[in-house]
Design a protein around this motif. Structure first.
Motif, short mmCIF file in Angstrom:
data_model
loop_
_atom_site.label_atom_id
_atom_site.label_comp_id
_atom_site.label_asym_id
_atom_site.label_seq_id
_atom_site.Cartn_x
_atom_site.Cartn_y
_atom_site.Cartn_z
N HIS A 1 1.75 12.28 -3.42
CA HIS A 1 2.80 11.10 -2.69
C HIS A 1 2.91 9.77 -3.18
O HIS A 1 3.77 8.77 -2.21
CB HIS A 1 2.92 11.73 -1.48
CG HIS A 1 2.58 12.66 -1.21
ND1 HIS A 1 4.03 13.58 -0.71
CD2 HIS A 1 2.27 13.50 -0.76
CE1 HIS A 1 3.14 14.84 -0.67
NE2 HIS A 1 2.75 15.15 -0.24
N GLY A 2 1.87 9.18 -3.58
CA GLY A 2 1.94 7.42 -4.14
C GLY A 2 1.59 6.75 -3.18
O GLY A 2 1.00 6.89 -2.44
N ASP A 3 2.14 5.80 -2.90
CA ASP A 3 1.55 4.69 -2.26
C ASP A 3 2.29 4.92 -0.03
O ASP A 3 3.55 3.91 -0.08
CB ASP A 3 1.99 3.09 -3.06
CG ASP A 3 1.18 2.67 -3.69
OD1 ASP A 3 0.53 3.14 -4.06
OD2 ASP A 3 2.24 2.63 -5.11
N LEU A 4 2.44 5.73 -0.33
CA LEU A 4 2.77 6.77 1.49
C LEU A 4 1.68 5.71 2.04
O LEU A 4 2.27 4.98 3.42
CB LEU A 4 2.79 7.69 1.23
CG LEU A 4 3.08 8.63 2.19
CD1 LEU A 4 4.74 8.65 3.03
CD2 LEU A 4 2.70 9.93 2.88
N PHE A 5 0.46 5.51 2.30
CA PHE A 5 0.16 4.42 3.39
C PHE A 5 0.02 2.80 3.35
O PHE A 5 0.48 2.52 3.79
CB PHE A 5 -1.71 4.67 2.54
CG PHE A 5 -2.72 3.31 3.73
CD1 PHE A 5 -2.77 4.05 4.52
CD2 PHE A 5 -2.54 2.90 3.23
CE1 PHE A 5 -3.60 3.45 5.77
CE2 PHE A 5 -3.82 1.74 4.14
CZ PHE A 5 -4.04 2.14 5.21
N ALA A 6 -0.01 2.49 1.85
CA ALA A 6 0.84 1.16 2.13
C ALA A 6 2.25 0.81 2.25
O ALA A 6 2.50 0.23 3.51
CB ALA A 6 1.03 0.80 0.09
N HIS A 7 3.51 1.83 2.30
CA HIS A 7 4.49 2.31 2.86
C HIS A 7 4.64 2.35 4.21
O HIS A 7 5.02 1.09 4.63
CB HIS A 7 5.46 2.90 2.07
CG HIS A 7 5.65 3.09 0.86
ND1 HIS A 7 5.99 4.18 0.18
CD2 HIS A 7 5.77 2.25 -0.29
CE1 HIS A 7 6.29 3.52 -1.32
NE2 HIS A 7 5.90 2.65 -1.56
N GLY A 8 3.82 3.25 5.01
CA GLY A 8 3.44 2.77 6.26
C GLY A 8 3.00 1.13 6.98
O GLY A 8 3.07 1.21 7.54
N CYS A 9 2.55 0.76 6.48
CA CYS A 9 1.45 -0.71 6.83
C CYS A 9 2.59 -1.38 6.89
O CYS A 9 3.05 -2.45 7.18
CB CYS A 9 0.21 -1.06 5.70
SG CYS A 9 -0.90 -0.28 5.92
N LEU A 10 3.53 -1.16 5.20
CA LEU A 10 4.56 -2.50 5.39
C LEU A 10 5.87 -1.83 6.33
O LEU A 10 6.31 -2.90 7.47
CB LEU A 10 5.27 -1.77 4.27
CG LEU A 10 6.61 -2.82 3.73
CD1 LEU A 10 6.26 -4.49 4.22
CD2 LEU A 10 7.42 -2.30 2.97
N ALA A 11 5.58 -0.44 7.32
CA ALA A 11 6.68 -0.28 7.97
C ALA A 11 6.03 -0.99 9.40
O ALA A 11 6.80 -1.11 10.17
CB ALA A 11 7.05 0.92 8.15
N VAL A 12 4.63 -0.85 9.92
CA VAL A 12 4.02 -1.08 11.21
C VAL A 12 4.42 -2.94 10.84
O VAL A 12 4.69 -3.14 12.09
CB VAL A 12 2.90 -0.59 10.87
CG1 VAL A 12 2.00 -1.54 11.77
CG2 VAL A 12 2.42 0.87 11.54
N THR A 13 3.92 -3.12 9.80
CA THR A 13 4.01 -4.74 9.60
C THR A 13 5.30 -5.76 10.29
O THR A 13 5.44 -6.02 10.81
CB THR A 13 3.78 -5.47 8.13
OG1 THR A 13 2.01 -5.19 8.49
CG2 THR A 13 4.01 -6.71 7.98
N GLY A 14 6.59 -4.61 10.09
CA GLY A 14 7.98 -5.30 10.05
C GLY A 14 7.63 -4.74 11.43
O GLY A 14 8.73 -5.60 11.56
N ALA A 15 7.42 -3.70 12.31
CA ALA A 15 7.76 -3.49 13.20
C ALA A 15 6.62 -4.13 13.99
O ALA A 15 7.73 -5.19 15.33
CB ALA A 15 7.26 -1.62 14.26
N ALA A 16 6.19 -4.65 14.12
CA ALA A 16 5.41 -5.37 15.03
C ALA A 16 5.71 -7.11 14.81
O ALA A 16 5.94 -7.77 15.62
CB ALA A 16 3.80 -5.75 14.02
#
Length: 554
Positions: free
Chosen positions: A523-538
């Motif tokens: 699945h690759g950098d799924l965790f990093a992508h999630g962090c990016l999405a959360v940061t954008g939402a914040a």
């Protein structure tokens, strides 16, 4: 009483308040840079957990400018100063090649930390505390949320640093935890970004906890620190997960005997026509010695042949003569050219069946200003500056590839030079079905500096992420074998422990017969992508909240 003395005393606290944020930013930068010192695993192992605490304190607890524009600039600059300082410390080895490039690169990379400072100071600092020290750090839930978001934002920006504009993911903060073998096993799920997340989360909660204790002691009203204990529990949970992996039954494997030849030849000798024959003669001599041990695989490092292996008749004839009468496959780093379509490649060439057939992998991720000059045609000045170091550009290969051995049923996943510092590149190689990762490199560009040890530290995390062992063969630097848990099993060293020597790495590697892909491989950098999405939402939520407050005022 002398006239003006009260004013002088009053100015001292003001001066301290003015300079303290920058001192804290510099402290965090220096601590972050020292996380990647060669002694970090033994002496400074605690540093990654608290390195960012001072900058968190400066952004959250100290007064900030009242006006929004000045406050944003202040937060960005604090982060940028911390970031640039950290890179100046950790990347000092680049000065062996260029001082101006070292400074310029560190200044650019510091922008990512500046953006994190902007996020931490403008989004995570409690609203209404722009000029006064924060007064809202007594609630565990809010504190934990702020620390989690700070960690997510840092992780997201670090991932972007390794991705945008060809990427420079060197020395992610999580790499500094490489010596903690049980803890780093979480990288098989989250990749190295998960380790970075833990470091930033720990530092943020440390700064918050110190502030809470200070205020609770002052008011005499202590409260349970659920936020601190939640972070400690998470780290213990991750550590326990790693222990469980390390103590699990061994997977079926087959032994592979390898011999890595480290010629220890100065980099610039490869550009000297008069030294081409002596260089090849050294590798041939050392290989004859290595073949006495009957290895299954003989490996030469990156660009080991002064002339193209498959295109120069004399070079190929000598290597073919070496292979005759042996069972070993030869994996050799060499420059390779193709006429149609036209391409100049930095390649790894596997010769099998006594050099009767060949397989080629060409390096995909080229190093800017090392193997190509960006915008060479658009900005001729860049090409003129680099005309001696990079007279022409290499072309990138078509993508990750496998090289199949004939002496043993093993599929090799080749990586060249800094490609083993790239998580996504390595995991795509593993996803093809590789059983053993092999890095061909030459760390001689940066002489006997910390760059070599840092390169190895980055490479160790690739084995944990993919669950595959790695054989690393350098022209000079560190040739070694790393198991699938990130442990260095064997390392070539000379007298006194010097890795910069001429020598042969003889080893037997346990190669998984049927590797089970890790979550990260799939699945690759799924965790990093999630962090990016959360940061954008914040960021979006913060912007929306500011807009609503502005409308109420109007």
């Amino acid at each position: 009483m002398r006239e003006g003395s009260p004013d002088r005393g009053a100015r001292q606290p003001a001066a301290v308040a003015r300079w303290l944020p920058w001192v804290l930013a510099l402290s965090s930068g220096a601590m972050t840079g020292c996380c990647f010192a060669s002694v970090s695993e033994r002496i400074l192992a605690w540093l990654p957990w608290v390195a960012l605490a001072p900058i968190c304190w400066a952004l959250w607890m100290l007064p900030l400018p009242e006006k929004s524009g000045r406050r944003a600039r202040h937060c960005f600059l604090l982060g940028w100063v911390a970031g640039m300082t950290g890179f100046l410390v950790s990347l000092f080895w680049i000065t062996t090649v260029t001082v101006a490039g070292w400074i310029a690169l560190c200044a650019i990379l510091g922008i990512y930390h500046g953006l994190w400072g902007l996020f931490a100071g403008m989004v995570l600092r409690p609203v209404g505390t722009g000029s006064d020290p924060a007064r809202c750090w007594l609630g565990s839930l809010r504190n934990l949320l702020a620390a989690l978001l700070a960690a997510a934002a840092w992780t997201a920006l670090e991932w972007l640093r390794g991705t945008l504009f060809s990427g420079f993911g060197w020395n992610s903060l999580g790499v500094a935890l490489g010596g903690n073998i049980p803890l780093v096993q979480i990288a098989s799920v989250t990749g190295t970004p998960g380790l970075t997340f833990l470091c930033v989360l720990s530092a943020a909660i440390a700064a918050i906890t110190v502030e809470r204790l200070r205020r609770e002691i002052r008011t005499g009203r202590p409260r349970p620190h659920f936020d601190f204990f939640a972070v400690v529990f998470l780290i213990v949970l991750v550590f326990s997960h790693g222990v469980r992996i390390l103590t699990a039954p061994a997977i079926p494997s087959l032994p592979l005997r390898v011999a890595g030849v480290q010629g220890n030849i100065p980099v610039y000798d490869y550009w000297d026509k008069t030294k081409e024959d002596p260089i090849l003669a050294r590798y041939l001599r050392m290989s004859r010695e290595a073949l006495k041990g009957n290895p299954d695989l003989l490996v030469w490092p990156e660009a080991a042949t002064p002339r193209p292996l498959l295109l120069d008749e004399i070079t190929f004839a000598q290597v073919k003569g070496l292979a005759e009468g042996t069972k070993a496959d030869f994996l050799i780093g060499s420059v390779h050219y193709e006429a149609a379509p036209r391409g100049d490649y930095n390649s790894a060439i596997l010769l099998t069946g006594q050099a009767s057939s060949s397989q080629i992998y060409s390096k995909v991720h080229l190093v800017p200003f090392g193997e190509f000059v960006p915008f060479r045609k658009s900005f001729p000045l860049l090409a003129w500056i680099e005309r001696k170091e990079v007279p022409y550009d290499f072309d990138p290969g078509k993508g990750p590839a496998l090289l199949g051995m004939s002496s043993r049923p093993v599929k090799l996943g080749p990586l060249i030079c800094f490609e083993d510092t790239l998580g996504d590149q390595t995991r795509r190689t593993a996803a093809l079905g590789a059983q053993l990762l092999v890095t061909l490199t030459n760390d001689g560009w940066f002489e006997h500096s910390a760059g070599t040890r840092q390169h190895l530290a980055n490479a160790r995390l690739r084995t944990v992420e993919t669950g595959l062992p790695l054989l690393r063969v350098a022209d000079t630097g560190i040739s070694c074998v790393i198991d699938r848990f990130g442990r260095i099993r064997q390392e070539l060293r000379g007298p006194g422990g010097d890795p910069f020597v001429e020598g042969i790495l003889n080893a037997e590697i346990a190669v998984p017969e049927d590797p089970v892909p890790t979550f990260y491989t799939l699945h690759g950098d799924l965790f990093a992508h999630g962090c990016l999405a959360v940061t954008g939402a914040a960021c979006a939520a913060s912007a929306l909240g500011s807009l609503r407050r502005r409308r109420r005022v109007d």
